[in-house]
Write an enzyme that holds these catalytic residues in place. Sequence first.
Site, PDB file in Angstrom:
ATOM      1  CB  CYS A  79      -0.906   0.043   1.229  1.00 60.01           C
ATOM      2  SG  CYS A  79      -2.181  -1.236   1.258  1.00 60.01           S
ATOM      3  CB  CYS A 380      -6.371  -3.447 -14.841  1.00 58.33           C
ATOM      4  SG  CYS A 380      -5.301  -4.366 -15.989  1.00 58.33           S
TER       5      CYS A 380
END
Length: 422
Positions: A79, A380
């Site tokens: 992340c 994507c």
Amino acid sequence: MRSSRPQPRSRPAVETVIEAVGGEGDGIAPGPLYAPFTLPGERVRLAPGGDRRDVVAILEPSPQRVEPPCPHFGACGGCALQHWDRPAYLAWKVERLAGTLARQHIETEMLPPFAAEPQTRRRVALHARQGRKDAARVGYKTRKSWSLVEIDVCPISDPRIHAALPDLKRLAAPLFEHPKSAPTLHVTVTDAGLDVDITGVERKSGGLSADARVQLAETAAAADFARITLDGETAYQARMPTVRLGPARVGLPPGAFLQAVPQAEAAMAAFVHEQAQGAERIADLYCGVGTFSFHLAEVAPVYAADGAPEAIRALTAAVATAPGLKGITAEARDLVRRPVLAEELKRTDVVVFDPPRAGALEQAQEIARSGAARAIGVSCNPATFARDARVLIDAGFRLARVLPVDQFLWSPHIELVGVFER
């Protein structure tokens, strides 16, 4: 012998103001200098270095800064943006998407984004490194490194993956018989339980020994995993891993592509279904195991094609579980080397395409030549989508609307569904 290549000069520490967030999620200051975990408007002190600097201190934090929910944030490379409040983070993603389209001179209606919630990610790739004899170390790579951050929580992941972490560590323990093994556990939550495809085990020396395979199977059985495969080869199976795609129940091939978040999949499928209304014949290209095919076959007969034969076999087998559809004809076909030609699409009025990150340039050129009235692109990778969209627009389509999809929570990635009309 010393390298003759010039080395980048290290520059002194500096105090500066972050002006924007770049495409990898790092803050950008004048220079430009790139600093991870910083936000627009923040005054920061950066360590000595080159263009990419570590942050020594946040001197004036942004009002948009929040407390990251994960104890591994900052070390784990999974992340990049847990420190940014949700509305500003989502707005940045949508702005980046609009900017990518604008570079191809494309304007469109941007719909409110779908935003994934924490604890909804059903697919993760966990790296394993040798640990104790009875339990490997399992986690994610550090930022820009092959080093491992061993995790015990992961707030993006489905709670069933959290709960299985001790079992996954035990599962990986016998995978290190060869020193070159660097296993990755591709874990998918299915309706039948966890499906784990293991890659990166050294196979030139003969692969795992019989003893290691027995230990693998015993651990899987004790943990009640549905299936374990080694590079697609079944090592243990208690139940066929299945998922529901619209009205169908699909048995997943080992390592099959599946949308990472089921709620994102449902939102995209519902949007595609809605935008295909009124069609008389539909093509679903890069269909995979039928993410959209089964929904679309409620509207009109569907021709489905994908380059993975095992995905097509799974889709075809699942048709029997969904009575009442308008019909699906499926074909294994390399859509880069052998795209569906415009002539083959002459009776098709809606074309759906959902390619991998490289995009669908060859197929887009054929859609552009076809007589299809609508095309629906799922992507994507906004950059390759914009490139392919330009091909369609130059042929007379217009990009009528885009649904942004934030499926990869707290990452820089944004996905989308775009609807073309003419």
